[in-house]
Design an enzyme around this catalytic site. Structure first.
Site, short mmCIF file in Angstrom:
data_model
loop_
_atom_site.label_atom_id
_atom_site.label_comp_id
_atom_site.label_asym_id
_atom_site.label_seq_id
_atom_site.Cartn_x
_atom_site.Cartn_y
_atom_site.Cartn_z
N GLY A 1 46.60 41.11 39.12
CA GLY A 1 46.23 41.35 37.73
C GLY A 1 46.00 42.58 37.21
N ASN A 2 46.89 42.73 36.15
CA ASN A 2 45.60 43.78 35.20
C ASN A 2 44.05 43.62 34.45
OD1 ASN A 2 47.56 43.39 32.61
ND2 ASN A 2 49.10 43.34 34.15
N ARG A 3 44.45 44.69 33.37
CA ARG A 3 43.28 44.72 32.21
C ARG A 3 44.17 44.38 31.00
NH1 ARG A 3 39.50 47.58 34.93
NH2 ARG A 3 40.62 49.31 36.60
#
Ligand code: CTP
Length: 400
Positions: free
Chosen positions: A211-213
């Site tokens: 995932g990412n932020r």
């Protein structure tokens, strides 16, 4: 996001529903966003919540009666009816809906509602049977036909234990509805806006993902701004911590592939497409159907590129559609964004810095520039996401 409410005088009409206590939080939230909140409580509301609570959170006198010692010059009903940017009736009971629908003026709130030209937003809260009753429904129809606005009621369990539609809408839904109602200039009315938002989760196995932020805050701010300006909005949203505003259609798309499918299925129906999602550039070539067990050996995963959603949308857009992208860059911000603008054939790109103190990812603000094919980059400095969304729509208006 003070932008929507700052320097506005909002009359908060509180009626006698058990949900009256929740109006205190609303009053506090609006005051913290620099609105001037004048609370008017009906007699039954005062049996449930003490006027002093509203006085304390708003810093303003509370109107409790038509005549009497508490009446303060400047909040006399005609003066306030003319000065208010909006009347928010929360909670709105079946009684106030009936009085407003039929022009009955027997206390301060109902009298002032008759005297104002300001928009009126009702947030009803009552027993589900009372809400369903044809008398209430007819009153709602009458009020809507006259231009009154409604948010909720939501469904769930109400104070008496019954379940159904009748709960006061959530605080954020009411704040969003207010933000939309407070923007008078509907300059995107009739336009359809498609927004990608949030992160992607690319599965590794049944429990893990890449995932990412991305928080989804930029996509949310864009969707709310589009709604404020009268557009019809669809948000194709990854699994973000922030939910899109009420009033937008939401299509959930966890992976980049699902987001691609959702956008391409809609691309020919929209006038404006904005890609605020932090799309996962890669997915696993082979997702494991079973949980990968921990061992002592290193695990190797092969990643394969995902499709470029906004580039594909720009290639398939209908004539006249404007396509806007974002460029999240840690260095050479403007140059890299200009290259993406050309490569993806966009009408506009918004460059953001990531990393460091002013990172746009996850925060409420960031450093931003707007680039279009034929004009020099416009620096917007460090800017709040709500203000940035407004600047983006201002520039979309001016695109050739
Ligand atoms: N974008 C997209 N599909 C992708 C990758 C990015 O639609 N597979 C969109 C993003 O939503 C954003 C723009 O393209 O509007 C630029 O995204 P960014 O991550 O900055 O660029 P990339 O194309 O991924 O390039 P790089 O990661 O090399 O910077």
């Amino acid at each position: 996001m003070t932008l929507y409410y700052a320097d506005k005088t909002i009359v908060l009409g509180v009626c006698g529903s058990v949900a009256a206590y929740r109006a205190c939080d609303l009053a506090s939230q609006l005051t913290q966003r620099n609105a001037t909140v004048i609370t008017a409580m009906t007699a039954s509301a005062q049996c449930l919540v003490c006027p002093a609570s509203f006085e304390a959170v708003t810093g303003q006198p509370v109107i409790t009666e038509m005549f009497g010692p508490r009446v303060v010059p400047g909040i006399e009903h005609i003066a306030l009816a003319q000065r208010a940017a909006l009347f928010l009736i929360a909670p709105a009971t079946a009684n106030i809906l009936a009085k407003a629908a039929h022009g009955i003026a027997d206390d301060w709130l109902s009298t002032t509602l008759l005297a104002t030209d300001a928009p009126v937003l009702f947030a009803p809260a009552m027993n589900p049977a009372m809400w369903r009753h044809p008398a209430t429904q007819d009153n709602v129809t009458l009020l809507r036909n006259r231009g009154a606005l409604f948010v909720g009621p939501a469904s769930g369990t109400v104070a008496c234990g019954d379940t159904g539609v009748g709960r006061l809408a959530d605080r954020d839904a009411i704040l969003d509805a207010l933000a939309i109602a407070l923007h008078a200039d509907k300059d995107f009315a009739g336009k359809r806006v498609l927004i990608t938002s949030g992160p992607n989760h690319e599965p590794i196995d049944p429990v893990r993902f890449i995932g990412n932020r991305s928080s989804g805050k930029m996509g949310r701010a864009l969707a709310l701004e589009a709604l404020r300006r009268g557009a019809e909005v669809c948000v194709v949203s990854g699994p973000a911590e922030t939910t899109p505003p009420a009033g937008a259609e939401v299509v959930a798309a966890s992976t980049a592939a699902a987001m691609y499918e959702a956008v391409m299925a809609r691309v020919d129906k929209y006038d404006i497409i904005i890609a605020a999602a932090a799309v996962a550039d890669f997915r696993l070539e082979q997702e494991s159907g079973e949980k990968i067990k921990r061992g002592n050996d290193a695990v190797t995963m092969t990643l394969t590129p995902n499709p470029d959603i906004i580039a594909a949308a720009a290639a398939k857009k209908r004539p006249g559609c404007k396509v806007v992208g974002f460029a999240a860059e840690s260095h050479e911000v403007v140059n890299n964004a200009a290259e993406k603008l050309r490569r993806k054939q966009l009408d506009m790109i918004v460059a953001n810095t990531i990393g460091g103190e002013n990172s746009a990812i996850g925060g409420d603000a960031g450093e931003a520039w707007i680039l279009t094919p034929n004009e020099p980059a416009e620096s917007l400095g460090h800017i709040d996401k709500a203000a940035l969304a407004a600047r983006i729509f201002d520039r979309i208006h001016k695109l050739p």
